[in-house]
Design an enzyme around this catalytic site. Sequence first.
Site, PDB file in Angstrom:
ATOM      1  N   GLU A 276       3.670  -9.208   4.506  1.00 20.13           N
ATOM      2  CA  GLU A 276       4.131  -7.967   3.865  1.00 20.13           C
ATOM      3  C   GLU A 276       2.938  -7.020   3.843  1.00 20.13           C
ATOM      4  O   GLU A 276       2.088  -7.086   2.959  1.00 20.13           O
ATOM      5  CB  GLU A 276       4.639  -8.278   2.457  1.00 20.13           C
ATOM      6  CG  GLU A 276       4.940  -7.069   1.605  1.00 20.13           C
ATOM      7  CD  GLU A 276       5.767  -6.034   2.320  1.00 20.13           C
ATOM      8  OE1 GLU A 276       5.305  -4.884   2.381  1.00 20.13           O
ATOM      9  OE2 GLU A 276       6.838  -6.377   2.829  1.00 20.13           O
ATOM     10  N   CYS A 310       3.704  -0.537  -1.750  1.00 18.43           N
ATOM     11  CA  CYS A 310       3.903  -0.576  -0.298  1.00 18.43           C
ATOM     12  C   CYS A 310       5.136   0.228   0.086  1.00 18.43           C
ATOM     13  O   CYS A 310       5.265   0.664   1.231  1.00 18.43           O
ATOM     14  CB  CYS A 310       4.006  -2.012   0.194  1.00 18.43           C
ATOM     15  SG  CYS A 310       5.191  -3.010  -0.725  1.00 18.43           S
TER      16      CYS A 310
END
Length: 523
Positions: A276, A310
């Site tokens: 990720e 993110c």
Amino acid sequence: MIDAPAKPKSKSKNTHAFLKALKLKQVSSGACTGLEWFNTKGEILNSYSPVDGQLIGSVKQATKQDLEKVLQTAESAFKQWRAIPAPKRGEIVRQMGNELRKYKEPLGQLVSYEMGKSLQEGLGEVQEMIDICDFAVGLSRQLYGLSMHSERPSHRMYEQWHPLGIVGVVTAFNFPVAVWSWNAMLALVCGDVVLWKPSSKTPICAVAVHQLMENVLRENKIPEGVITLVIGSGKEVGDEILKDHRVQLLSATGSTRVGKHVAKVVGERFGKTILELGGNNAIIISENANLDLAIRAVAFGAVGTAGQRCTSTRRLIIHEKIYSKVKEKLTQVYSQLTIGDPLDTNNHVGPLIDTDAVRQFSDAIQIAQEQGGKVLFGGEVMKGKKYESGCYVQPCLVEVKGNLPIVKQETFAPILYLMKYKTLDEAIHLQNDVPQGLSSAIFTQNLQEAETYLSAAGSDCGIANVNIGTSGAEIGGAFGGEKETGGGRESGSDSWKLYMRRQTNTINFGNSLPLAQGIKFDV
């Protein structure tokens, strides 16, 4: 050492009530096997709050020797944990969720204080942990396989899923507890054991979580080593985890640069990874959009967590007919933002994680201007006693013509780039024309535009939304992205399959031995 604010106030004992409620020590161990906290011998790691520069606590970091002991304990625990029926493993996870419910308030406050996000977001992060526990409990009764018809008579063919072993979880500072739980709770019900290496910028959160989980493990007489923790540098323990063949799956959250290193090292030993990594998320605002809805989503997506998600909104692609109107509305919203202590619910924006992040924020704005961008609002480093940690900045709006080189990079800070488009094809091209591919969104009331955006010719991201922003993903859906975002999925849907190994089984219940494809072999 983590990047501390420029001038920490003192190293005296921090008196925040939530630290006492969580029973945190001034100096904690950097290694735990779930039940035992080691007398670690590594260097002291101090954690300073970006909120006020105060020392929160310290951790005596783990060494390679500590890591080896943890891995041996985890390897032994796996042999016992995998034999426990999955629904009974789910019951342990259910109790972990209840423990988090009891301590949601102080743990959420700690998340806010050590990371710098708003109190509501800190509490929301702990709620994510609770929610994924609930999800995993249900999952523990649904680890299903498939039954398939064999081409051979008197044969049955099916597939089943088995635990992998040790699952390593490397987390980033911006979600210091939730991302661990996304991985850990699914891994636990799947029969794996979990090794956590948290960010060195938010170690106290990890210590607090493991102390809470220890209560559940002791009450249920769970084997030592089912959940483990090591806090230490990448050089001392991080790379050792990546190289160790006992760690069957490594889930890592961080920058694209870090992800490439993880993929290379783990891949060389044929280990599995969930990565990720970076996001450079865009929202397209169509001329057919509900602007009130869009502006609210953009504001939260761009300035929530001070742009350190993110999934933060970093690019705004606006139809030329409404560009001036959107620009004006956003400038008004940004001018009303209050910046300050995130534990004060009257403030909208807290600090960046450290002064290095502040430098990156300022550098990116300067580079954008050098490349032709125009600052519309903000971009200043906040001054004054209220901001003496040196970690507060004013969220920035920058007008650009397309994806400048700096726009294609992810700056982990509240900078929002605004650009125009004429046609939907142009807007989709602008959105996709970056190396990252995590989250994306379009605001439109036009069904044709929405469906085109969600089609194979539309967004190339792992997450694509219509009339909601780029951040705030629910735990029920698989979370992750494409391209330099890394690949792999966490949390909901069928992400559980990544934490298990697939096995195909064929049973012959007849008296002959027919071969597949009609091959004959007579002896």
